[in-house]
Design a protein around this motif. Structure first.
Motif, PDB file in Angstrom:
ATOM      1  N   PHE A  97      45.557  55.059   0.512  1.00 40.61           N
ATOM      2  CA  PHE A  97      45.105  54.004  -0.389  1.00 40.61           C
ATOM      3  C   PHE A  97      43.590  53.978  -0.462  1.00 40.61           C
ATOM      4  O   PHE A  97      42.900  54.459   0.425  1.00 40.61           O
ATOM      5  N   TRP A 105      43.806  45.738  12.818  1.00 41.83           N
ATOM      6  CA  TRP A 105      44.220  45.321  14.170  1.00 41.83           C
ATOM      7  C   TRP A 105      44.695  46.489  15.013  1.00 41.83           C
ATOM      8  O   TRP A 105      45.094  46.309  16.152  1.00 41.83           O
ATOM      9  N   PHE A 114      50.972  55.233  13.186  1.00 47.20           N
ATOM     10  CA  PHE A 114      51.851  54.245  12.576  1.00 47.20           C
ATOM     11  C   PHE A 114      53.093  54.837  11.897  1.00 47.20           C
ATOM     12  O   PHE A 114      54.218  54.429  12.163  1.00 47.20           O
ATOM     13  N   VAL A 118      57.030  54.211  12.936  1.00 47.69           N
ATOM     14  CA  VAL A 118      58.005  53.656  12.003  1.00 47.69           C
ATOM     15  C   VAL A 118      59.175  54.615  11.808  1.00 47.69           C
ATOM     16  O   VAL A 118      60.322  54.212  11.680  1.00 47.69           O
ATOM     17  N   TYR A 146      38.116  50.478  16.763  1.00 56.19           N
ATOM     18  CA  TYR A 146      38.796  49.725  15.712  1.00 56.19           C
ATOM     19  C   TYR A 146      38.123  50.022  14.371  1.00 56.19           C
ATOM     20  O   TYR A 146      36.919  50.281  14.329  1.00 56.19           O
TER      21      TYR A 146
ATOM     22  N   PRO B 168      46.746  40.119   2.935  1.00 55.11           N
ATOM     23  CA  PRO B 168      46.654  40.875   1.684  1.00 55.11           C
ATOM     24  C   PRO B 168      47.883  41.757   1.464  1.00 55.11           C
ATOM     25  O   PRO B 168      48.385  42.395   2.384  1.00 55.11           O
ATOM     26  N   TYR B 171      48.194  45.477   2.781  1.00 55.37           N
ATOM     27  CA  TYR B 171      48.666  45.876   4.108  1.00 55.37           C
ATOM     28  C   TYR B 171      50.183  46.065   4.113  1.00 55.37           C
ATOM     29  O   TYR B 171      50.711  46.986   4.716  1.00 55.37           O
ATOM     30  N   GLU B 173      51.956  46.801   1.534  1.00 50.67           N
ATOM     31  CA  GLU B 173      52.239  47.981   0.723  1.00 50.67           C
ATOM     32  C   GLU B 173      52.059  49.247   1.545  1.00 50.67           C
ATOM     33  O   GLU B 173      52.869  50.170   1.485  1.00 50.67           O
ATOM     34  N   ALA B 174      50.970  49.273   2.311  1.00 52.25           N
ATOM     35  CA  ALA B 174      50.705  50.456   3.137  1.00 52.25           C
ATOM     36  C   ALA B 174      51.855  50.690   4.102  1.00 52.25           C
ATOM     37  O   ALA B 174      52.279  51.828   4.325  1.00 52.25           O
ATOM     38  N   ALA B 175      52.393  49.607   4.668  1.00 49.73           N
ATOM     39  CA  ALA B 175      53.492  49.759   5.620  1.00 49.73           C
ATOM     40  C   ALA B 175      54.758  50.221   4.902  1.00 49.73           C
ATOM     41  O   ALA B 175      55.480  51.099   5.375  1.00 49.73           O
ATOM     42  N   ARG B 176      55.002  49.643   3.725  1.00 49.34           N
ATOM     43  CA  ARG B 176      56.201  50.039   2.985  1.00 49.34           C
ATOM     44  C   ARG B 176      56.128  51.502   2.560  1.00 49.34           C
ATOM     45  O   ARG B 176      57.133  52.189   2.512  1.00 49.34           O
ATOM     46  N   PHE B 178      55.162  53.878   4.159  1.00 52.03           N
ATOM     47  CA  PHE B 178      55.608  54.748   5.244  1.00 52.03           C
ATOM     48  C   PHE B 178      57.041  54.432   5.653  1.00 52.03           C
ATOM     49  O   PHE B 178      57.498  54.848   6.704  1.00 52.03           O
ATOM     50  N   ALA B 180      58.460  51.435   6.346  1.00 48.00           N
ATOM     51  CA  ALA B 180      58.648  50.428   7.395  1.00 48.00           C
ATOM     52  C   ALA B 180      59.839  49.531   7.079  1.00 48.00           C
ATOM     53  O   ALA B 180      60.002  49.078   5.957  1.00 48.00           O
ATOM     54  N   ASP B 184      59.790  46.515  11.463  1.00 48.23           N
ATOM     55  CA  ASP B 184      58.521  47.259  11.564  1.00 48.23           C
ATOM     56  C   ASP B 184      57.405  46.470  10.898  1.00 48.23           C
ATOM     57  O   ASP B 184      56.298  46.372  11.414  1.00 48.23           O
ATOM     58  N   HIS B 188      54.308  45.466  13.081  1.00 48.86           N
ATOM     59  CA  HIS B 188      53.067  46.228  12.884  1.00 48.86           C
ATOM     60  C   HIS B 188      52.078  45.541  11.958  1.00 48.86           C
ATOM     61  O   HIS B 188      50.896  45.827  12.000  1.00 48.86           O
ATOM     62  N   VAL B 189      52.559  44.691  11.056  1.00 44.14           N
ATOM     63  CA  VAL B 189      51.658  44.125  10.055  1.00 44.14           C
ATOM     64  C   VAL B 189      51.577  42.606  10.134  1.00 44.14           C
ATOM     65  O   VAL B 189      50.511  42.051  10.393  1.00 44.14           O
ATOM     66  N   ALA B 193      48.487  40.490  11.899  1.00 42.39           N
ATOM     67  CA  ALA B 193      47.609  39.882  10.894  1.00 42.39           C
ATOM     68  C   ALA B 193      47.602  38.368  11.031  1.00 42.39           C
ATOM     69  O   ALA B 193      46.648  37.700  10.655  1.00 42.39           O
ATOM     70  N   PRO B 268      40.780  42.024  20.272  1.00 46.86           N
ATOM     71  CA  PRO B 268      39.456  42.664  20.256  1.00 46.86           C
ATOM     72  C   PRO B 268      39.046  43.105  18.849  1.00 46.86           C
ATOM     73  O   PRO B 268      37.865  43.127  18.528  1.00 46.86           O
ATOM     74  N   TRP B 269      40.030  43.395  18.011  1.00 46.53           N
ATOM     75  CA  TRP B 269      39.699  43.910  16.678  1.00 46.53           C
ATOM     76  C   TRP B 269      39.186  42.834  15.750  1.00 46.53           C
ATOM     77  O   TRP B 269      38.539  43.118  14.755  1.00 46.53           O
ATOM     78  N   THR B 273      31.520  42.339  14.871  1.00 40.13           N
ATOM     79  CA  THR B 273      31.144  43.643  15.397  1.00 40.13           C
ATOM     80  C   THR B 273      29.670  43.727  15.741  1.00 40.13           C
ATOM     81  O   THR B 273      29.236  44.724  16.283  1.00 40.13           O
TER      82      THR B 273
END
Lengths: 277, 276
Positions: A97, A105, A114, A118, A146, B168, B171, B173-176, B178, B180, B184, B188-189, B193, B268-269, B273
């Motif tokens: 993307f 995270w 990832f 999955v 990160y 958003p 995120y 969409e990015a998981a789907r 792959f 997920a 998942d 993962h999301v 988040a 931590p993320w 920063t």
């Protein structure tokens, strides 16, 4: 997945060169119910196995929508998109993307991992694969960082590594370098070129940049302003392997000129804000 | 007549590390110095009779009263009683609030069913429910703990729900993309988040919990820091009252700091920063 009357039969040996990997048949997409916006209209496209196809077109022409359909994220309003694959994986495609792709995270390593997590890959196998991709994209030193601490170019490397780590049959990229500065974009284009030339898989690449499309693609597919239709489908007459020097060849400039002539009217049409037909 | 503007590096540019260190030291010193100056001024004013000691006992007097209260065991008993109510109520209320926030945030149907209902209850001041809780559960610990839980539930729920709906789409969409599954996606999301929002909610509601318990202890029960403050008033004793107020302030500071530190540790993320 086959449909009677298909011009290309997907039942033939899928490993054979030239077999279709993706078929888009009469795809249309409308948004909204009343006064619907027509994003795509009657799109037909075939991407062959191992082919690198670039989609270019003005903003809002539906090229990203078409790509998302190939990834199974969107459904067409009419027509169909077929993705032929060996069926050994959960998803035959992986996607890179422009933004929001990688998860803030997760560390770089966890992001790259990832898709394997999955897909239920074994721990040892996933670790091995991830380490090799981290090394190939120059991310090994940042494995535990990160994303917020990385530059834009590094983040896009992570995104590419994550997509390639699942060894997808089809790699889909949605303007992956659009948010990068010009120099970094050139570097990453060349990296992608090298990667692909050493490990050829089917790629569909959406971009605004004609130059990027010519450098990377076997074919450049030009789409019209909304409603998105296919205006032209031109083979790139440049030998592989290509490199940064390829940009200097006469055929490169000639094709760029030809594509721009096709696109210019479309771009000014969207610029004027007039809708077509 | 001509003039020249000269732009030269100052100490900040020549030695930025040292300048930053000095600046940090100054900030830390100021943070301690301000309350110290106030306390000293207060002490002097009380000792010289500029302010009536009956209402405004000098800080040293408060400290000595606190010492007496610790030795007699009253203060620690009160603190333990308050802490117990706060901790149980806070944990229960924030767990329920987080769960409700997730459920309403993730499912449009659940949201449609419960959002108006919960929003209406949200505006009811929680202290106004204490008489009702006393009526239902009688005198004792249950109504106090329940009141804290209720007061914590609502801000947690609202903040968590807003957090989930604000994730958003990119995120997901990015998981789907792959492949997920729903689990998942959650693991993962959505959950990671959502966590920073949860900690924002916890920071808010830990303050609310202390606020509410002190109010409740004023009117109900015979233990707790709130009870001590109120009881001292009825005896016209200002000093134990001040001890109670100070203990509550310190308790609030401690709880907020703990929640913040825990959040920093676990996420931590999500930290800025630019820390050096």
């Amino acid at each position: 997945m086959t449909t009677p009357g298909a011009t290309l039969s997907p039942t033939t040996d899928p490993a054979a060169a030239g077999a279709a990997a993706i078929e888009v048949r009469g795809v249309g997409k409308r948004y909204g119910t009343r006064d619907a916006v027509v994003a795509l209209d009657g799109v037909d496209l075939t991407v062959r196995r191992g082919e690198f196809v670039c989609l270019v077109g003005p903003s809002g022409c539906g090229k990203s929508t078409l790509l998302r359909m190939m990834a199974g994220l969107h459904r067409p309003s009419e027509g169909e998109v077929l993705v032929h694959h060996e069926g050994t994986r959960r998803t035959p495609t992986a996607m890179v993307f422009q933004d929001y792709g990688i998860f803030p995270w997760k560390s770089v390593r966890a992001n790259v991992r990832f898709g394997l997590d999955v897909a239920g890959a074994s721990r040892a196998e996933a670790t091995r694969t991830v380490d090799s991709w981290l090394a190939r994209l120059g991310l090994a030193d940042f494995a535990d960082a990160y994303p917020a601490t990385l530059s834009g170019g590094m983040r896009q490397r992570v995104s590419i590594a994550r997509a390639l780590a699942v060894e997808p049959e089809v790699l889909l990229l949605d303007e992956p370098f659009a948010a990068l500065d010009a120099q970094l974009r050139t570097v990453l284009q060349e990296e992608l070129l090298t990667l692909w030339q050493s490990d050829r898989r089917t790629v569909v690449f959406v971009t605004h940049s004609l130059e990027e499309a010519i450098l990377l693609g076997d074919r450049v597919v030009v789409m019209s302003a909304r409603p998105g239709r296919i205006l032209a489908d031109l083979p790139v007459p440049l030998d592989r392997p290509r490199s940064a020097e390829t940009r200097g060849e006469p055929a490169f400039a000639a094709l760029e000129q030809q594509l721009w002539t096709l696109l210019r009217d479309e771009v000014s049409r969207t610029f004027d804000g007039r809708s077509a037909t | 007549m001509s003039a020249t503007v000269v732009v030269r590096p100052t100490a900040a540019e020549i030695d930025p590390v040292r300048t930053a260190r000095r600046r940090r030291r100054l900030e830390r010193a100021l943070a301690v110095l301000t309350p110290l100056v106030v306390l000293v001024a207060w002490e002097v004013a009380a000792r010289t009779g500029a302010i009536p000691v009956r209402f405004f006992p000098a800080p040293t007097m408060i400290v000595s009263t606190a010492g007496d209260m610790v030795r007699s065991g009253v203060l620690l008993d009160d603190l333990a009683a308050t802490l117990r109510r706060v901790v149980i109520g806070f944990v229960a209320g924030s767990a329920a609030g987080a769960a409700a926030g997730l459920a309403l945030g993730l499912s449009g149907l659940v949201r449609a069913a419960f959002d108006p209902f919960l929003s209406a209850l949200y505006t009811v001041p929680k202290l106004a429910l204490l008489p009702l809780l006393l009526l239902i559960f009688g005198l004792g610990e249950t109504p106090l703990v329940l009141l804290v839980a209720l007061a914590v539930f609502f801000p947690t729920w609202i903040t968590c729900m807003a957090g989930v709906t604000a994730i958003p789409e990119g995120y997901r969409e990015a998981a789907r993309a792959f492949g997920a599954s729903r689990w998942d996606m959650f693991r993962h999301v959505l959950w990671p988040a959502f966590l920073p929002q949860l900690f924002v909610a916890l920071r808010l509601s830990v303050g609310v919990a202390i606020l509410v318990i002190v109010g409740a202890e004023f009117v109900q029960g015979n233990s707790g820091v709130g009870f001590r403050i109120w009881h001292s008033w009825s005896l016209f004793q200002a000093r134990p009252m001040y001890v109670g107020i100070c203990v509550i302030a310190l308790l609030g500071l401690l709880c907020t700091t703990l929640v913040t530190a825990l959040g920093r540790r676990l996420l931590p993320w999500a930290q800025p920063t630019d820390r050096r």
